[in-house]
Enzyme design. Structure first.
Site, PDB file in Angstrom:
ATOM      1  N   GLU A  55     -40.559  30.514  23.761  1.00  0.00           N
ATOM      2  CA  GLU A  55     -41.638  30.264  22.803  1.00  0.00           C
ATOM      3  C   GLU A  55     -41.905  28.757  22.758  1.00  0.00           C
ATOM      4  OE1 GLU A  55     -40.766  30.777  18.570  1.00  0.00           O
ATOM      5  OE2 GLU A  55     -42.601  31.960  18.447  1.00  0.00           O
TER       6      GLU A  55
ATOM      7  N   GLU B 284     -38.080  37.963  10.501  1.00  0.00           N
ATOM      8  CA  GLU B 284     -39.347  37.849  11.243  1.00  0.00           C
ATOM      9  C   GLU B 284     -39.204  36.623  12.125  1.00  0.00           C
ATOM     10  OE1 GLU B 284     -42.012  39.802  11.150  1.00  0.00           O
ATOM     11  OE2 GLU B 284     -41.353  41.109   9.524  1.00  0.00           O
TER      12      GLU B 284
ATOM     13  N   GLY C 258     -35.614  22.149   0.372  1.00  0.00           N
ATOM     14  CA  GLY C 258     -34.481  21.503   1.034  1.00  0.00           C
ATOM     15  C   GLY C 258     -34.337  21.947   2.469  1.00  0.00           C
TER      16      GLY C 258
ATOM     17  N   LYS D  22     -36.797  29.403  -0.580  1.00  0.00           N
ATOM     18  CA  LYS D  22     -36.660  28.098   0.075  1.00  0.00           C
ATOM     19  C   LYS D  22     -37.768  27.973   1.111  1.00  0.00           C
ATOM     20  CE  LYS D  22     -34.988  26.299   3.718  1.00  0.00           C
ATOM     21  NZ  LYS D  22     -35.938  25.194   3.932  1.00  0.00           N
TER      22      LYS D  22
ATOM     23  N   GLY E   8     -32.664  23.725   5.891  1.00  0.00           N
ATOM     24  CA  GLY E   8     -32.149  25.050   6.218  1.00  0.00           C
ATOM     25  C   GLY E   8     -30.633  25.114   6.206  1.00  0.00           C
TER      26      GLY E   8
ATOM     27  N   CYS F  81     -46.490  32.812  15.470  1.00  0.00           N
ATOM     28  CA  CYS F  81     -45.403  33.594  16.082  1.00  0.00           C
ATOM     29  C   CYS F  81     -45.968  34.694  16.973  1.00  0.00           C
ATOM     30  CB  CYS F  81     -44.536  34.188  14.989  1.00  0.00           C
ATOM     31  SG  CYS F  81     -45.500  35.027  13.736  1.00  0.00           S
TER      32      CYS F  81
HETATM   33  P1  NAD Z   1     -37.036  27.364  11.739  1.00  0.00           P
HETATM   34  O1  NAD Z   1     -36.187  28.500  12.149  1.00  0.00           O
HETATM   35  O2  NAD Z   1     -36.667  26.006  12.167  1.00  0.00           O
HETATM   36  O3  NAD Z   1     -37.098  27.300  10.133  1.00  0.00           O
HETATM   37  C1  NAD Z   1     -37.530  28.387   9.364  1.00  0.00           C
HETATM   38  C2  NAD Z   1     -36.892  28.289   8.005  1.00  0.00           C
HETATM   39  O4  NAD Z   1     -35.493  28.483   8.157  1.00  0.00           O
HETATM   40  C3  NAD Z   1     -37.055  26.915   7.353  1.00  0.00           C
HETATM   41  O5  NAD Z   1     -37.197  27.080   5.961  1.00  0.00           O
HETATM   42  C4  NAD Z   1     -35.723  26.239   7.681  1.00  0.00           C
HETATM   43  O6  NAD Z   1     -35.382  25.236   6.761  1.00  0.00           O
HETATM   44  C5  NAD Z   1     -34.775  27.418   7.603  1.00  0.00           C
HETATM   45  N1  NAD Z   1     -33.536  27.260   8.365  1.00  0.00           N
HETATM   46  C6  NAD Z   1     -33.332  26.550   9.500  1.00  0.00           C
HETATM   47  N2  NAD Z   1     -32.046  26.644   9.876  1.00  0.00           N
HETATM   48  C7  NAD Z   1     -31.429  27.446   8.969  1.00  0.00           C
HETATM   49  C8  NAD Z   1     -30.106  27.903   8.803  1.00  0.00           C
HETATM   50  N3  NAD Z   1     -29.121  27.557   9.636  1.00  0.00           N
HETATM   51  N4  NAD Z   1     -29.829  28.721   7.762  1.00  0.00           N
HETATM   52  C9  NAD Z   1     -30.789  29.075   6.889  1.00  0.00           C
HETATM   53  N5  NAD Z   1     -32.065  28.649   6.980  1.00  0.00           N
HETATM   54  C10 NAD Z   1     -32.380  27.847   8.009  1.00  0.00           C
HETATM   55  O7  NAD Z   1     -38.514  27.744  12.152  1.00  0.00           O
HETATM   56  P2  NAD Z   1     -39.844  26.861  11.955  1.00  0.00           P
HETATM   57  O8  NAD Z   1     -39.814  25.785  12.974  1.00  0.00           O
HETATM   58  O9  NAD Z   1     -40.023  26.511  10.521  1.00  0.00           O
HETATM   59  O10 NAD Z   1     -40.966  27.944  12.295  1.00  0.00           O
HETATM   60  C11 NAD Z   1     -41.309  28.271  13.580  1.00  0.00           C
HETATM   61  C12 NAD Z   1     -40.617  29.541  14.014  1.00  0.00           C
HETATM   62  O11 NAD Z   1     -40.900  30.601  13.093  1.00  0.00           O
HETATM   63  C13 NAD Z   1     -41.123  30.044  15.337  1.00  0.00           C
HETATM   64  O12 NAD Z   1     -40.031  30.475  16.133  1.00  0.00           O
HETATM   65  C14 NAD Z   1     -42.005  31.223  14.972  1.00  0.00           C
HETATM   66  O13 NAD Z   1     -42.171  32.168  15.966  1.00  0.00           O
HETATM   67  C15 NAD Z   1     -41.292  31.772  13.798  1.00  0.00           C
HETATM   68  N6  NAD Z   1     -42.193  32.590  12.975  1.00  0.00           N
HETATM   69  C16 NAD Z   1     -42.084  33.967  12.990  1.00  0.00           C
HETATM   70  C17 NAD Z   1     -42.953  34.746  12.253  1.00  0.00           C
HETATM   71  C18 NAD Z   1     -42.866  36.241  12.249  1.00  0.00           C
HETATM   72  O14 NAD Z   1     -43.457  36.857  11.378  1.00  0.00           O
HETATM   73  N7  NAD Z   1     -42.177  36.867  13.165  1.00  0.00           N
HETATM   74  C19 NAD Z   1     -43.953  34.141  11.512  1.00  0.00           C
HETATM   75  C20 NAD Z   1     -44.054  32.761  11.523  1.00  0.00           C
HETATM   76  C21 NAD Z   1     -43.157  31.987  12.250  1.00  0.00           C
END
Ligand code: NAD
Length: 468
Positions: free
Chosen positions: A375, A243, A199, A168, A201, A277
């Site tokens: 962050e 991550e 879709g 996803k 999250g 990140c």
């Molecule tokens: P996000 O958590 O909003 O979304 C990430 C993914 O999770 C998306 O596909 C989203 O649809 C899904 N998601 C959201 N809520 C969910 C739920 N309740 N259950 C299951 N899936 C769900 O994050 P974002 O805004 O897409 O990305 C930014 C974040 O990602 C930042 O906090 C960044 O630090 C982190 N990030 C971490 C790494 C790492 O390797 N540590 C790398 C890149 C980004």
């Protein structure tokens, strides 16, 4: 409206609803992907389960050949894929090509070689022969900020290990994942081995995290969503890899080359418009060098002109979405309220269209301020002063995160000694460059497990002991 990729075919979602994909530089809708449903996830997991035994039993050399072919085709299509990433993420085209597209092609190649070398044997322990077997069906949930890299970091090692996958991608920038599905389809990955359900999250992601047929969930995204995924996955005792977010510190020791440290520090904080990140979003500088560091940082920020992804000379693109820009603007306002000193950038909109934020620097940031702790995920750098080395280490370790960081010193030994005291998964010494073969991941609330290289591969393997 696009389709889902299930069991080797492009099929419509059962929802009929779509999610608009917006170009963040123009604010125009450029595409539409399905808002998948739990029923779609059901079909994807069933396909992945059905494909698992045959894929796990496929000779490693054959799995390796498919991954290598995917890497080749991704390179052949690199310009087109980079245009797609420039359009839905907003990254400058040159970066979209080099970092966002060719980088993942290298990762695919690495895991093709890993698959080739993997014989499933982990050696003998006394009267036991230990095997390494694929963990099973892997659900992968990825963010928008490195929309192909984050996907490939999970899917390539999972496939190399003999796992099958349900992906996803982020609903904000999912188009690169579609390109990858098309690549896998074209190189003849067997049906069901890789499935894509786009879709939201809360719907698709949660259906994956709770599904009893998913053996492992590998998630990259915010700590908030990762916590939720971990809690849901616990119900069915899945293996979980997370991550998550970061608030990494760049410690400049008094004997360091200040100019080099500040220049590299600003570049790192602003890369991908600060939407990384592992961004060194806090620069920790000795009081004696503080004013000079702020002056150098402001001068460096001026070298990062904003512009659309295809604009000549632009080094920073827009933020990915209106929500992201609004969030970053709220943090900048918060920094003001907390009494930090804005030395460049701010909340002014530089262009009439697009989700741009000027490269922004706060001086006079004190440990504990919200902008120092949370962050921000935008081009906002906080410069924090310290007096003693102890204090610098305490500031660096003083957030719930622990993903990355940096230390600068004329003495490599001294820098390494400080790096060893940082509770974080990666530390760059004097600007040491990113190594895609080194384990990447977080301490504390930055995550669980590691990605990339051989350590990332091991995450997708189970151990089995045979006693004789
Ligand atoms: P996000 O958590 O909003 O979304 C990430 C993914 O999770 C998306 O596909 C989203 O649809 C899904 N998601 C959201 N809520 C969910 C739920 N309740 N259950 C299951 N899936 C769900 O994050 P974002 O805004 O897409 O990305 C930014 C974040 O990602 C930042 O906090 C960044 O630090 C982190 N990030 C971490 C790494 C790492 O390797 N540590 C790398 C890149 C980004």
């Amino acid at each position: 409206m696009r389709h889902l990729y299930l069991n080797g075919a492009w099929v419509p979602s059962t929802s009929g609803e779509g999610i608009d994909i917006v170009d963040p530089a123009t604010e125009e809708i450029v595409d539409r992907v399905p808002a998948g449903t739990p029923t779609d996830v059901e079909a994807a997991v069933a396909a992945a389960q059905a494909a698992f035994a045959a894929w796990a039993a496929t000779p490693p050399a054959d799995r390796a050949e498919i991954l290598a072919a995917a890497a080749r085709l991704l390179r052949d299509r690199a310009e087109r894929v980079a245009r797609v990433i420039a359009t839905d993420l907003g990254a400058p085209y040159a970066k979209a090509l080099k970092i966002h597209t060719l980088g993942p092609a290298d990762v695919l190649d690495f895991y093709a070689r890993t698959a080739q070398a993997h014989d499933g044997e982990a050696g003998r322990v006394g009267n036991s022969r230990v095997l390494k077997e694929p963990v099973g069906v892997v659900g992968t949930i990825t963010p928008w900020n490195y929309p192909l890299h984050q996907v490939v970091c999970k899917v390539a090692p999972a496939l190399a290990a003999g796992c099958t996958v349900v992906l996803k991608p982020s609903e904000v920038a999912p188009l690169a994942a579609y390109e990858l599905a098309d690549v896998f389809d074209a190189v003849g990955l067997p049906p069901g081995v890789f499935n894509l359900v786009s879709g939201r999250g809360e719907v698709v992601g949660e259906a994956i995290a709770t599904h009893p047929g998913v053996d492992m969930v590998s998630f990259t995204g915010s700590t908030r969503a990762g916590r939720r995924v971990g809690a849901l996955a616990a119900e069915t005792v899945k293996r979980v890899a997370l991550e998550l977010g970061g608030k990494s510190a760049n410690i400049v020791l008094p004997d360091a080359d200040l100019k080099a440290a500040v220049k590299a520090g600003v570049a790192n904080a602003f890369v991908n418009s600060g939407q990384s990140c592992s961004a060194w979003s806090r620069m920790i500088v000795h009081r004696d060098q503080y004013d000079e560091a702020v002056r150098l940082a402001v001068a460096t920020a001026a070298e990062y002109p904003l512009g659309g992804p295809f604009d000549e000379g632009a080094r920073l693109g827009p933020l990915v979405s209106k929500e992201q820009r609004d969030r970053v603007v709220r943090y900048i306002n918060r920094g003001h309220e907390e009494g930090a000193r804005l030395v460049c950038g701010g909340t002014e909109r530089p262009f009439p269209k697009g989700f741009f934020v000027e490269p922004t620097i706060f001086a006079g940031v004190a440990p504990g301020m919200v902008i120092e702790q949370e962050e921000i995920f935008g081009p906002v750098l906080c410069i924090v002063p310290y007096l003693r080395e102890e204090e610098a280490v305490a500031i660096a370790n003083g957030t719930p995160y622990g993903l990355a960081g940096a230390v600068w010193s004329a003495s490599e030994e001294r820098a390494v000694a400080v790096a060893r005291r940082l509770r974080t998964g990666q530390v760059a010494i004097n600007g040491g460059r990113f190594n895609p073969l080194a384990p990447f991941g977080g301490y504390k609330q930055s995550g669980l497990g590691r990605e990339l290289g051989d350590y990332g591969f091991q995450e997708f393997l189970e151990l089995k002991s045979l006693q004789f």
